[in-house]
Design a protein around this motif. Structure first.
Motif: not given
Ligand code: PLP
Length: 400
Positions: A26, A29, A86-87, A217, A219-220, A225-226
């Motif tokens: 991940t 941010k 969600k991803g 995704s 978050h990457k 995230t999510g």
């Protein structure tokens, strides 16, 4: 690149300054994204699409603007082609469920590669079990690139879809997805791209690539995230049944018959992550403001520097050395378990990941227990690699 935008990089671990090299798992941010989360909860938290009241309308507008930001990021033809999930895992499961329901029958074949993440294997395996279909696997050349001749030979009239990683999360290798898409399309077979590891490092143009589906995704990609995305060409998504049922994905419900909403809502059952989507759009703006050219150049040079420095240590074996890579380097110290190295690096403030990286078939192919994986984000620099090297040499000294 402005490291100061990422507050977590100021953290100390075991009283050492943090060197974060686990970006493939991940990414951190920027404060623009952190502020956006705070702003959304503070100013417009209300459920979207169903409300007549002001806050709900503001939240709805932001969510749909974020969808457009994702469409722009991927150069999609329309925001109707952007399904929030969600991803990546959720997106691939939804696709396997829905596409499988519509198009896969007993004896049909699904094609993946040896280097897939489990999320691009198991959903297709589940589908194969459900339908009596067969999973076919593209093998690797000795240098760990995809065997493209074998790929062409695997395709047949039975092949219903090809699903491949753009960038391997273990090796960092950039797969020749343009060729894969072209070869599959010549035979009328659709292609899904797992872009979990490419979207943070390379600009993606789904229209130019002509891929049929793509998963990523948030978050990457410096987002929250999510949250993730399933991109699908409109003509495909229109042919697919919903993967999940519930609120929002319907047009009308009765006990006798339910009709479904239009795209992309048909695939978005329940309350979506409208706070996350707002923050994700900030992450995408951040990338845009930084500029792809700068990011790609910086990460390419950093990758080369890291590979050169690691290769200078006689005990280190680098996987797929010299291949075109994005963001990831996997290596091992000869005669030492990767986990032991990871623990000793951690004690010196260096965050790397060790193990099979959710790609057991690839790790088994390599015949090793796992790798040590250093993965980069746009905020990493040569100083981080130098610290990794110092810590690694110290760890090797202790273990050998
Ligand atoms: N695909 C690849 C190539 C990945 O690297 C990952 C995560 O590491 C995934 C899929 C799954 O992503 P997520 O856990 O965000 O669903």
């Amino acid at each position: 690149m402005n490291r100061d935008d990422f507050p977590i990089l100021q953290e100390r671990v075991y009283n050492c300054p943090l060197v974060y090299l686990d970006n493939a798992a991940t990414a951190q941010k920027p404060k623009q994204v952190l502020d956006a989360l705070q702003y959304a909860y503070t100013h417009f938290n209300a459920n979207i699409h169903r409300g007549v009241h002001h806050l709900s309308q503001v939240a709805t507008q932001h969510h749909e603007e974020s969808r457009q930001a994702v469409a722009d990021f991927l150069r999609a033809r329309s925001s109707n082609e952007i399904v929030f999930t969600k991803g990546t895992t959720n997106a691939l499961n939804m696709l396997a469920q829905s596409y499988g329901e519509a198009f896969v029958r007993e004896g049909d074949e699904i094609v993946v590669t040896t280097m897939e993440h489990h999320s691009n294997i198991v959903p297709w395996q589940l589908l194969c079990h459900r339908k009596g279909a067969v999973l076919k696997v593209i093998p690797l050349n000795d240098n760990l690139t995809l065997d493209m001749q074998a790929f062409s030979a695997i395709l047949s009239q039975k092949t219903k879809i090809v699903s491949v990683a753009h960038v391997s999360n273990v090796l960092g290798i950039i797969n020749p997805i343009e060729d894969i898409i072209r070869i599959a399309h010549e035979r009328g077979i659709p292609v899904c791209i797992d872009a979990a590891q490419s979207a943070p490092h390379l600009p993606i143009d789904v229209q130019h690539l002509d891929c049929d589906f793509l998963a990523l995704s948030a978050h990457k990609i410096y987002g929250p995230t999510g949250l993730g995305v399933l991109y699908g060409k409109e003509e495909w998504l229109n042919q697919l049944p919903p993967a999940e049922g519930g609120g929002e994905m319907i047009e009308h419900v009765s006990f006798e018959k339910t009709t479904y909403n239009t795209l992309p809502y048909k695939f978005e059952a329940g309350t979506p992550d409208f706070i996350g989507s707002f923050a994700f759009a900030e992450a995408l703006h951040y990338l845009q403001d930084t500029g792809w050219e700068k990011i790609v150049e910086h990460e390419r040079e950093l990758g080369k520097y890291a590979e050169r420095r690691l290769a200078s240590l006689p005990d280190v074996e680098i996987y797929a050395q010299g291949a075109a890579k994005a963001g990831v380097i996997s290596f091992n110290v000869r005669g030492v378990h990767p986990y032991d190295v990871g623990v000793l690096l951690d004690r010196q403030g260096i965050a790397v990941r060790t193990g099979h990286h959710c790609a057991e078939p690839l790790i088994n192919h390599l015949g090793i227990p796992g790798t040590i994986r250093a993965s980069f984000g746009l905020y990493n620099d040569e100083g981080d690699i130098d610290r990794l090297l110092v810590a690694l040499e110290r760890a090797i000294g202790m273990l050998k």
